[in-house]
Design an enzyme around this catalytic site. Structure first.
Site, PDB file in Angstrom:
ATOM      1  N   VAL A  15      36.724  45.244  45.209  1.00 58.21           N
ATOM      2  CA  VAL A  15      35.529  44.899  46.000  1.00 58.21           C
ATOM      3  C   VAL A  15      35.677  45.386  47.445  1.00 58.21           C
ATOM      4  O   VAL A  15      34.749  45.971  48.019  1.00 58.21           O
ATOM      5  CB  VAL A  15      35.267  43.374  45.963  1.00 58.21           C
ATOM      6  CG1 VAL A  15      33.978  43.051  46.693  1.00 58.21           C
ATOM      7  CG2 VAL A  15      35.196  42.865  44.528  1.00 58.21           C
ATOM      8  N   ALA A  44      43.100  44.291  56.307  1.00 50.92           N
ATOM      9  CA  ALA A  44      44.422  43.736  55.990  1.00 50.92           C
ATOM     10  C   ALA A  44      44.666  43.883  54.496  1.00 50.92           C
ATOM     11  O   ALA A  44      43.753  43.641  53.686  1.00 50.92           O
ATOM     12  CB  ALA A  44      44.484  42.258  56.380  1.00 50.92           C
ATOM     13  N   GLY A 136      27.614  38.457  41.170  1.00 53.92           N
ATOM     14  CA  GLY A 136      27.648  39.869  41.558  1.00 53.92           C
ATOM     15  C   GLY A 136      26.362  40.278  42.253  1.00 53.92           C
ATOM     16  O   GLY A 136      25.982  39.710  43.276  1.00 53.92           O
ATOM     17  N   LYS A 207      32.243  29.098  39.063  1.00 55.78           N
ATOM     18  CA  LYS A 207      30.927  29.538  39.549  1.00 55.78           C
ATOM     19  C   LYS A 207      29.868  28.486  39.246  1.00 55.78           C
ATOM     20  O   LYS A 207      28.988  28.202  40.069  1.00 55.78           O
ATOM     21  CB  LYS A 207      30.556  30.873  38.894  1.00 55.78           C
ATOM     22  CG  LYS A 207      31.436  32.034  39.358  1.00 55.78           C
ATOM     23  CD  LYS A 207      31.257  33.225  38.440  1.00 55.78           C
ATOM     24  CE  LYS A 207      31.973  34.461  38.941  1.00 55.78           C
ATOM     25  NZ  LYS A 207      32.017  35.541  37.940  1.00 55.78           N
TER      26      LYS A 207
HETATM   27  P1  NAP Z   1      41.816  43.106  43.759  1.00 57.33           P
HETATM   28  O1  NAP Z   1      41.319  44.409  43.269  1.00 57.33           O
HETATM   29  O2  NAP Z   1      42.999  42.486  43.103  1.00 57.33           O
HETATM   30  O3  NAP Z   1      42.147  43.296  45.323  1.00 57.33           O
HETATM   31  C1  NAP Z   1      42.782  42.315  46.088  1.00 57.33           C
HETATM   32  C2  NAP Z   1      43.126  42.914  47.463  1.00 57.33           C
HETATM   33  O4  NAP Z   1      43.652  41.878  48.282  1.00 57.33           O
HETATM   34  C3  NAP Z   1      44.187  44.019  47.395  1.00 57.33           C
HETATM   35  O5  NAP Z   1      43.812  45.091  48.260  1.00 57.33           O
HETATM   36  C4  NAP Z   1      45.451  43.345  47.952  1.00 57.33           C
HETATM   37  O6  NAP Z   1      46.297  44.205  48.691  1.00 57.33           O
HETATM   38  C5  NAP Z   1      44.829  42.339  48.913  1.00 57.33           C
HETATM   39  N1  NAP Z   1      45.711  41.194  49.161  1.00 57.33           N
HETATM   40  C6  NAP Z   1      46.244  40.343  48.254  1.00 57.33           C
HETATM   41  N2  NAP Z   1      47.005  39.421  48.882  1.00 57.33           N
HETATM   42  C7  NAP Z   1      46.943  39.705  50.202  1.00 57.33           C
HETATM   43  C8  NAP Z   1      47.509  39.131  51.367  1.00 57.33           C
HETATM   44  N3  NAP Z   1      48.292  38.043  51.296  1.00 57.33           N
HETATM   45  N4  NAP Z   1      47.231  39.684  52.563  1.00 57.33           N
HETATM   46  C9  NAP Z   1      46.430  40.761  52.676  1.00 57.33           C
HETATM   47  N5  NAP Z   1      45.844  41.362  51.598  1.00 57.33           N
HETATM   48  C10 NAP Z   1      46.111  40.828  50.379  1.00 57.33           C
HETATM   49  O7  NAP Z   1      40.669  42.016  43.750  1.00 57.33           O
HETATM   50  P2  NAP Z   1      39.095  42.241  43.627  1.00 57.33           P
HETATM   51  O8  NAP Z   1      38.720  42.457  42.221  1.00 57.33           O
HETATM   52  O9  NAP Z   1      38.628  43.202  44.651  1.00 57.33           O
HETATM   53  O10 NAP Z   1      38.577  40.764  43.976  1.00 57.33           O
HETATM   54  C11 NAP Z   1      38.584  40.279  45.294  1.00 57.33           C
HETATM   55  C12 NAP Z   1      37.813  38.966  45.362  1.00 57.33           C
HETATM   56  O11 NAP Z   1      36.470  39.195  44.971  1.00 57.33           O
HETATM   57  C13 NAP Z   1      38.333  37.859  44.425  1.00 57.33           C
HETATM   58  O12 NAP Z   1      38.135  36.626  45.039  1.00 57.33           O
HETATM   59  C14 NAP Z   1      37.430  37.996  43.204  1.00 57.33           C
HETATM   60  O13 NAP Z   1      37.324  36.780  42.501  1.00 57.33           O
HETATM   61  C15 NAP Z   1      36.128  38.347  43.869  1.00 57.33           C
HETATM   62  N6  NAP Z   1      35.180  39.050  43.038  1.00 57.33           N
HETATM   63  C16 NAP Z   1      35.560  40.141  42.328  1.00 57.33           C
HETATM   64  C17 NAP Z   1      34.634  40.835  41.582  1.00 57.33           C
HETATM   65  C18 NAP Z   1      35.001  42.032  40.769  1.00 57.33           C
HETATM   66  O14 NAP Z   1      34.134  42.509  40.027  1.00 57.33           O
HETATM   67  N7  NAP Z   1      36.205  42.560  40.866  1.00 57.33           N
HETATM   68  C19 NAP Z   1      33.296  40.398  41.566  1.00 57.33           C
HETATM   69  C20 NAP Z   1      32.927  39.272  42.305  1.00 57.33           C
HETATM   70  C21 NAP Z   1      33.879  38.610  43.041  1.00 57.33           C
HETATM   71  P3  NAP Z   1      47.081  45.443  47.976  1.00 57.33           P
HETATM   72  O15 NAP Z   1      45.995  46.404  47.580  1.00 57.33           O
HETATM   73  O16 NAP Z   1      47.942  45.984  49.050  1.00 57.33           O
HETATM   74  O17 NAP Z   1      47.808  44.850  46.811  1.00 57.33           O
HETATM   75  N1  HSE Z   2      35.897  38.583  37.090  1.00 57.94           N
HETATM   76  C1  HSE Z   2      34.565  38.266  37.432  1.00 57.94           C
HETATM   77  C2  HSE Z   2      33.661  38.561  36.251  1.00 57.94           C
HETATM   78  C3  HSE Z   2      34.125  39.088  38.608  1.00 57.94           C
HETATM   79  O1  HSE Z   2      34.089  39.260  35.331  1.00 57.94           O
HETATM   80  O2  HSE Z   2      32.538  38.090  36.236  1.00 57.94           O
HETATM   81  C4  HSE Z   2      32.766  38.699  39.133  1.00 57.94           C
HETATM   82  O3  HSE Z   2      32.820  37.440  39.734  1.00 57.94           O
END
Ligand code: NAP
Ligand code: HSE
Length: 439
Positions: A15, A44, A136, A207
Site C-alpha cells: 500500500v 520510514a 479498499g 473490519k
Molecule cells: P506490507 O506490504 O507488509 O508492507 C509493510 C511495510 O511496513 C513494509 O515496507 C515494511 O518495511 C514496513 N514496516 C514494518 N515494520 C516497520 C517498522 N517497525 N518501522 C518502519 N517500517 C516498518 O503491508 P501492506 O500490505 O502494504 O499493508 C499495510 C497496511 O495496510 C496494513 O495495516 C494492512 O492491513 C493494510 N491494508 C492492506 C491492504 C492490501 O491490499 N495489502 C488493503 C487495505 C489495508 P520493509 O519493506 O523494510 O520490510
Molecule cells: N488483506 C485484506 C483483504 C486487505 O484481503 O481484504 C484489505 O483490507
C-alpha cells in the site's frame, strides 16, 4: 498558491508503494483536487537497504526510525501503512501528540486501540482518516459517516476480505487448490503479512467491528461474536453449494433484531440471485438496509495496491482541503446513542449446510439424523451422490463418501450441541463442515 502539505509514510510495502507512487507521479492532479501542493517528505521502513519499486527523490528523508518520522517538524500528516498493533500504535500516538493528522489503513490497530487513538486525536484537535482500513476502494466509512446520516441502519451484510473472496473464486472458477489460490493472493498483494488473519475470518471480523461501531454506535470485539473463516472449506463444498443454488462467501453480518444486534463473520451460503453472491475475486461489497433509504449496495475492489492507495490518497486530500477534521468529528455523531445488547450467540437463528465424510456403511445416515432429530433440527434435503459399485462389500464399507444435509431454520446453539455429539460417531471422518445459510 496555498501552503504545501508535507506527507510522511510509515511503511513502503504494497500500500505504501502505491501511495508514494501517486504522490510522486500524480502531483499535478492531486494539487488541483486539494487546492494546494502535496509533497512526499519522509518515508520510514524496516530495512532501508531493501530494493523498492518506487524511486524516491533526493529531498525525501528515508529512515528506519519511524518515531523520527512521526515527530518530524517537516511532516504535517503521518500515513501509517506498516500494519500490526505495536509499535504502530506508539507511532500514531506520537504523531497526534506532535500535532499531525493521521491516515491509516490498519484495521487491526483501530479494532484494538481505536478508542485510545480517537480520544487522543480529539484531545489534540487532530483527525484520523481510515477509509482504506475497511473496504479498499469502496468508501464505506464516508457512506456510513455522512450519506446514511438520516438513517438507522437495520442490517448490514458484507464481503470485506478480498483475499478470501479471491481464493473462493479461484477455487470454484479455475479449480485451483486452496494453497495455490492463497499463494496467488499473496503474490497479488491482497493478503495480510500474516495471511491466516484473512482466511480464518479475523481480518473481516476486525473490519466488521469498525462498521458496527459506526452504524450502530456499539463497540463489539471479534471475541464477542462467532468468527469462522474459509480455511476449512473444500472445493467439494463450493460445488455442493452451487448444486443447491448458492455461492459460498465469507460474510460479515450485523442485523438489528428486536432491539438486539446479531453479529457474525462466517463462511456462508448466499443464494445465486443475491448481489453478494455475484461478487468475484478481490472485490468487496456492502449491502445495507437503512430505515429511510431502504436497501443500498456498494461495491469496489477491496484489496491490493491501487484500490487501497486510492482510498488512502482520498483521506490525504481530505486533510489538505481541511475536510478531515469535519469528517472525523461527524463520525462522533454515532457515538451518542445507547449501545445495543448483542444477541446471545446460541440464539442466532437460520438454516445450515452440513457436510460429513462418512464410511459407506449401513445405518450411518440413521445415526446422524438421529442426533440431529434429538436436537430438534429438521432436515430440508439430503445429498449423497452414488459412487461406482465394487464387488467386495468390505471395500465399499471402508470407502469414505460425502454426505450433505441442508437443515430448516435452527439455532447456532442446537447446531453446536449436535456437532459435539456427531463428533463421537465412529463412522464419521472429520473434519465436518457447518456453514450457515444467509436468510
Ligand atoms: P506490507 O506490504 O507488509 O508492507 C509493510 C511495510 O511496513 C513494509 O515496507 C515494511 O518495511 C514496513 N514496516 C514494518 N515494520 C516497520 C517498522 N517497525 N518501522 C518502519 N517500517 C516498518 O503491508 P501492506 O500490505 O502494504 O499493508 C499495510 C497496511 O495496510 C496494513 O495495516 C494492512 O492491513 C493494510 N491494508 C492492506 C491492504 C492490501 O491490499 N495489502 C488493503 C487495505 C489495508 P520493509 O519493506 O523494510 O520490510
Ligand atoms: N488483506 C485484506 C483483504 C486487505 O484481503 O481484504 C484489505 O483490507
Amino acid at each position: 498558491m496555498s501552503s504545501l502539505l508535507r506527507v510522511g509514510i510509515i511503511g513502503l510495502g504494497t500500500v505504501g508503494s502505491g501511495v508514494a507512487h501517486l504522490l510522486l507521479n500524480e502531483s499535478a492532479r492531486l494539487q488541483r483536487r486539494a487546492g494546494r501542493p502535496i509533497e512526499l517528505r519522509a518515508v520510514a521502513v524496516r530495512d532501508a537497504a531493501k530494493p523498492r519499486g518506487v524511486q524516491l527523490q533526493k529531498n525525501v528523508l528515508l529512515t528506519e526510525n519511524a518515531n523520527e518520522l512521526a515527530t518530524h517538524p517537516e511532516v504535517d500528516v503521518v500515513v501509517e501503512l506498516m500494519g500490526g498493533v505495536e509499535p504502530a500504535r506508539q507511532y500514531v500516538l506520537e504523531a497526534l501528540k506532535h500535532g499531525k493528522d493521521v491516515v491509516t489503513a490498519n484495521k487491526a490497530l483501530l479494532c484494538e486501540a481505536g478508542d485510545e487513538l480517537f480520544q487522543t486525536a480529539r484531545k489534540h484537535g487532530r483527525s484520523i482518516g481510515f477509509e482504506a482500513a475497511v473496504a479498499g476502494g469502496c468508501p464505506i466509512i464516508q457512506i456510513l459517516g455522512q450519506a446514511m446520516s438520516a438513517n438507522q441502519v437495520t442490517s448490514m451484510q458484507a464481503i470485506i476480505n478480498g483475499t478470501s473472496n479471491f481464493i473462493l473464486t479461484e477455487m470454484f472458477n479455475r479449480g485451483l487448490p486452496y494453497a495455490a489460490a492463497l499463494a496467488e493472493a499473496q503474490r497479488m498483494g491482497y493478503a495480510e503479512a500474516d495471511p491466516s488473519m484473512d482466511v480464518d475470518g479475523t481480518d473481516a471480523a476486525q473490519k466488521l467491528s469498525l462498521l458496527v461501531k459506526l452504524a450502530f454506535g456499539t463497540a463489539v470485539s471479534p471475541e464477542d461474536f462467532p468468527v469462522q473463516g474459509i480455511d476449512t472449506i473444500e472445493l467439494a463444498d463450493l460445488k455442493y453449494a452451487d448444486e443447491l443454488g448458492y455461492a459460498v462467501k465469507l460474510l460479515a453480518t450485523a442485523k438489528l433484531i428486536d432491539g438486539q444486534l446479531e453479529v457474525h463473520t462466517q463462511a456462508t451460503l448466499v443464494r445465486h440471485d443475491r448481489p453478494l453472491a455475484q461478487v468475484d475475486g478481490p472485490y468487496n461489497m456492502i449491502a445495507l438496509t437503512g430505515d429511510v433509504v431502504g436497501k443500498a449496495v456498494f461495491s469496489a475492489m477491496g484489496a491490493g495496491e491501487q484500490a487501497t492507495a486510492s482510498a488512502v490518497m482520498a483521506d490525504i486530500v481530505d486533510v489538505a482541503v481541511g475536510r478531515a477534521g469535519l469528517t472525523f468529528r461527524a463520525l462522533d455523531l454515532f457515538g451518542d446513542s445507547e449501545p445495543l445488547p448483542l444477541q446471545p450467540q446460541e440464539k442466532i437463528y437460520r438454516r445450515y449446510y452440513l457436510r460429513f465424510n462418512v464410511l459407506d456403511r449401513p445405518h450411518v445416515i440413521a445415526d446422524i439424523t438421529d442426533v440431529l432429530g434429538r436436537k430438534g433440527i429438521s432436515l430440508a434435503s439430503v445429498i449423497q451422490h452414488e459412487v461406482p459399485e465394487v464387488e467386495e462389500t468390505s471395500a465399499t464399507e471402508n470407502s469414505v463418501v460425502p454426505l450433505v444435509i441442508m437443515t430448516h431454520r435452527t439455532t447456532e446453539g442446537q447446531i453446536r450441541q449436535a456437532a459435539a455429539e456427531l463428533d463421537r460417531i465412529a463412522a464419521l471422518r472429520p473434519p465436518s463442515v457447518y456453514m450457515p445459510v444467509s436468510g
